[in-house]
Design a protein around this motif. Structure first.
Motif, PDB file in Angstrom:
ATOM      1  N   TRP A 115       3.371  75.182   3.585  1.00 31.21           N
ATOM      2  CA  TRP A 115       3.964  73.860   3.829  1.00 31.21           C
ATOM      3  C   TRP A 115       2.921  72.740   3.673  1.00 31.21           C
ATOM      4  O   TRP A 115       3.198  71.720   3.034  1.00 31.21           O
ATOM      5  N   MET A 134       3.649  69.876   1.119  1.00 33.76           N
ATOM      6  CA  MET A 134       4.346  68.811   1.848  1.00 33.76           C
ATOM      7  C   MET A 134       4.342  67.492   1.085  1.00 33.76           C
ATOM      8  O   MET A 134       5.344  66.785   1.024  1.00 33.76           O
ATOM      9  N   TYR A 136       7.649  49.645   9.089  1.00 33.93           N
ATOM     10  CA  TYR A 136       7.271  49.262  10.453  1.00 33.93           C
ATOM     11  C   TYR A 136       5.770  49.255  10.691  1.00 33.93           C
ATOM     12  O   TYR A 136       5.295  48.552  11.574  1.00 33.93           O
ATOM     13  N   GLU A 138      15.601  59.049  16.849  1.00 34.47           N
ATOM     14  CA  GLU A 138      16.061  58.143  15.785  1.00 34.47           C
ATOM     15  C   GLU A 138      17.306  57.387  16.248  1.00 34.47           C
ATOM     16  O   GLU A 138      17.409  56.176  16.057  1.00 34.47           O
ATOM     17  N   ARG A 148      12.214  54.398  16.255  1.00 33.22           N
ATOM     18  CA  ARG A 148      11.389  54.242  15.041  1.00 33.22           C
ATOM     19  C   ARG A 148      10.728  52.862  14.999  1.00 33.22           C
ATOM     20  O   ARG A 148       9.569  52.741  14.640  1.00 33.22           O
ATOM     21  N   SER A 149      11.480  51.842  15.382  1.00 36.57           N
ATOM     22  CA  SER A 149      10.935  50.481  15.291  1.00 36.57           C
ATOM     23  C   SER A 149       9.741  50.265  16.225  1.00 36.57           C
ATOM     24  O   SER A 149       8.963  49.338  16.032  1.00 36.57           O
ATOM     25  N   VAL A 182       7.088  51.888  16.412  1.00 37.07           N
ATOM     26  CA  VAL A 182       5.778  52.117  15.774  1.00 37.07           C
ATOM     27  C   VAL A 182       5.180  50.823  15.210  1.00 37.07           C
ATOM     28  O   VAL A 182       4.016  50.789  14.844  1.00 37.07           O
ATOM     29  N   ALA A 183       5.997  49.761  15.160  1.00 42.32           N
ATOM     30  CA  ALA A 183       5.491  48.467  14.680  1.00 42.32           C
ATOM     31  C   ALA A 183       4.328  47.962  15.533  1.00 42.32           C
ATOM     32  O   ALA A 183       3.509  47.188  15.055  1.00 42.32           O
ATOM     33  N   LEU A 202       1.814  49.497  16.256  1.00 41.27           N
ATOM     34  CA  LEU A 202       0.561  49.984  15.662  1.00 41.27           C
ATOM     35  C   LEU A 202       0.011  48.993  14.644  1.00 41.27           C
ATOM     36  O   LEU A 202      -1.189  48.935  14.395  1.00 41.27           O
ATOM     37  N   TYR A 261       7.307  58.636  19.818  1.00 41.62           N
ATOM     38  CA  TYR A 261       8.015  58.752  18.543  1.00 41.62           C
ATOM     39  C   TYR A 261       7.114  59.398  17.489  1.00 41.62           C
ATOM     40  O   TYR A 261       7.560  60.261  16.735  1.00 41.62           O
ATOM     41  N   LEU A 262       5.842  58.981  17.483  1.00 39.93           N
ATOM     42  CA  LEU A 262       4.903  59.547  16.507  1.00 39.93           C
ATOM     43  C   LEU A 262       4.782  61.051  16.674  1.00 39.93           C
ATOM     44  O   LEU A 262       4.774  61.799  15.686  1.00 39.93           O
ATOM     45  N   TYR A 273       7.912  62.622  15.429  1.00 38.47           N
ATOM     46  CA  TYR A 273       7.970  62.534  13.965  1.00 38.47           C
ATOM     47  C   TYR A 273       7.061  63.592  13.336  1.00 38.47           C
ATOM     48  O   TYR A 273       7.464  64.313  12.416  1.00 38.47           O
ATOM     49  N   VAL A 317       8.182  66.566  10.843  1.00 38.06           N
ATOM     50  CA  VAL A 317       7.800  66.710   9.425  1.00 38.06           C
ATOM     51  C   VAL A 317       6.767  67.819   9.197  1.00 38.06           C
ATOM     52  O   VAL A 317       6.652  68.333   8.089  1.00 38.06           O
ATOM     53  N   VAL A 318       6.023  68.190  10.244  1.00 33.48           N
ATOM     54  CA  VAL A 318       5.013  69.230  10.040  1.00 33.48           C
ATOM     55  C   VAL A 318       5.445  70.560  10.662  1.00 33.48           C
ATOM     56  O   VAL A 318       5.498  71.591   9.975  1.00 33.48           O
TER      57      VAL A 318
END
Lengths: 410, 106
Positions: free
Chosen positions: A30, A34, A374, B38, B43-44, B46-47, B49, B68-69, B72, B76-77
């Protein structure tokens, strides 16, 4: 009984070992692939003819920020509280993007030019009413400019570039004198220094601002028929001799009026410098791009990013380049401008790697035909948009120049 | 209905972590948590940062952004790794099962 327990234990251990092996294998597979899932849809952002869907959506958001001021005011104020410079830079990059998009999308030309004019008008008004320090960081007021009366090439260069790019789409008679006067002023101030550079801050010249000024002069020449190519060539020759970091061959990012280096080669400078110098000396511009890519562009698991500083640089570091992500030394501002340079030099591999990172860490949201990231501020988005739109204006300038112009030493 | 949900819970409780089902359930839990984040509009956050959020600097906003990070990154990982690990383990079990049956047969 004991035998049953030991069989159970052996089978449990086997199961755990197998599970760990499978998870390790899955991790390896992965993490290796990715980036492929995040680098898809390049054509949504970058289109050779016309504008990509995402670029149009991003432009729509920024057009709204300028046409409905209540939307943009808060964002701009928050950005200004971090760094006042970013305010002017966001304007410049957005105007550059709009003018390029005007040529890419003729049906939307009037809308884009109206917004560009609004930004240019407001910027010139703010400069006149608030003075040059409005767009400078606070430390600009702590010293005094060597050349009098005080002028900042940061402002002059970027405003001239906006005026020039706007007129490359359509001439505006009232902009003609504004541009030529500013170019004359820039030449006057730059000529006073032994390294043909003008101050952006007191006794502080920035390669970024000087190369922006050179690009603006070149555009101005195309528009009014004057010729400052000798001055531009002399600047490049002087820079090659006196403003290059011997270890990397990359131009220093800042130096005194006498050419004494201050900040070393910097990502958020050299990418834009190589882009601007394309109009002045294409060979030297490409050389700077190649060196910058070698020293600053990095990839981790296929995700591209750019460092702010080369590994070899041990000197002082600029404070307005924003945060740097530790360990990887990834710099969002350097990476953002790397998009512009990679697009300008047609470097698809770097562009795709950077795009993978943007899609992983940009945290985009599409809403009502607009797009926002964002984790980018208004400047970051304007730079990204410019990287998506750039091309037509630079090409038009190059096409209007004599054939020998872009070759070094000619 | 109550009995049915109890059966599902008993079945889930019996699933071992180092098994195809175990890995798949982990991926599913991460996905559910991320989808919920979500849906809640995290999500918003993270702004903060980029300093582009009205609540930038407020500990609560920063906390939400970090949460959230994490979600996320897990989505994804980790989630794809668990799904892939589950498939690999399923294949290994299938192959070893076939091999064992063949050994018994001969």
């Amino acid at each position: 009984m004991q035998r049953t327990a030991s069989i159970r234990f052996a089978s449990r251990s086997k199961r755990i070992v197998l599970g760990v092996v499978c998870l390790t294998l899955a991790t390896a597979v992965w993490l290796s692939f990715m980036h492929v899932f995040f680098s898809t849809g390049c054509s949504d952002y970058y289109s050779e003819d016309g504008t990509g869907t995402k670029a149009r959506q991003l432009a729509a958001r920024h057009v709204a920020l300028w046409t409905k001021p209540h939307l943009g005011r808060g964002e701009m104020a928050r950005m200004r509280s971090s760094c006042a410079e970013w305010d002017l830079m966001a304007r410049t990059f957005f105007v550059l993007a709009l003018t390029n998009m005007s040529l890419r999308e003729p049906d939307k030309q009037q809308l884009y030019l109206d917004v560009a004019d609004r930004i240019i008008g407001e910027t010139i008004r703010l400069e006149a009413e608030e003075g040059i320090y409005h767009f400078l960081m606070d430390y600009g007021q702590y010293g005094s400019f060597v050349n009098k009366p005080a002028r900042s090439l940061f402002l002059d260069g970027e405003i001239a570039l906006m005026l020039g790019a706007r007129q490359m789409v359509k001439i505006r008679e009232d902009y003609r004198p504004l541009l030529s006067q500013r170019v004359d002023m820039m030449i006057d101030y730059m000529s006073r220094s032994s390294v043909l550079s003008a101050e952006s801050y007191p006794d502080e010249c920035w390669t970024f601002c000087n190369s922006v000024a050179l690009a603006a002069m070149t555009i101005s020449d195309v528009l009014d028929g004057r010729n400052h190519s000798d001055f531009c060539s002399k600047w490049v020759e002087t820079a090659k001799g006196e403003l290059v970091d011997p270890q990397t061959g990359i131009l220093y990012s800042s130096y005194t009026l006498d050419g004494v280096p201050k900040d070393g080669p910097e990502g958020s400078t050299v990418w834009m410098v190589s882009h601007c110098l394309q109009l002045v000396d294409e060979e030297f511009a490409k050389d700077q791009y190649i060196r910058a890519k070698r020293e600053l562009a990095r990839s981790f698991l296929g995700f591209g990013f750019a460092r702010e500083w080369p590994e070899s640089w041990k000197g002082p570091r600029d404070i307005d380049a924003g945060q740097v992500i530790p360990v990887l030394q990834a710099s969002p501002s350097s990476s953002g401008l790397a998009f512009v340079a990679a697009r300008s030099f047609g470097d698809t591999s770097l562009l795709k790697a950077l795009l993978a990172s943007l899609q992983l860490g940009g945290f985009s949201r599409e809403k009502d035909d607009t797009l926002t990231f964002y984790t980018c501020n208004q400047l970051g988005e304007a730079v990204l948009l410019y990287s998506m739109a750039t091309g037509p204006i630079w090409q038009k300038v190059k096409d209007s120049q004599p054939a020998t112009k872009h070759q070094s030493g000619k | 209905m109550k009995e049915e949900s109890q059966t599902i819970r008993t079945k889930l409780a019996k699933i071992r972590f180092f098994s195809p089902e175990g890995f798949f359930v982990c991926a599913a839990i991460i996905t559910v948590i991320f989808v919920a984040m979500e849906a809640l509009g995290l999500r918003s956050s993270v702004a903060v940062l980029a300093g582009a959020s009205p609540g930038a600097g407020a500990p609560a906003t920063l906390g939400m952004a970090c949460l959230y990070l994490l979600g996320y990154l897990a989505f994804v990982v980790l989630a794809p790794i668990f799904v892939m690990g589950s498939i690999f383990l399923l294949l290994v079990n299938l192959i070893t099962g076939i091999f064992r049956r063949q050994q018994r047969h001969f």
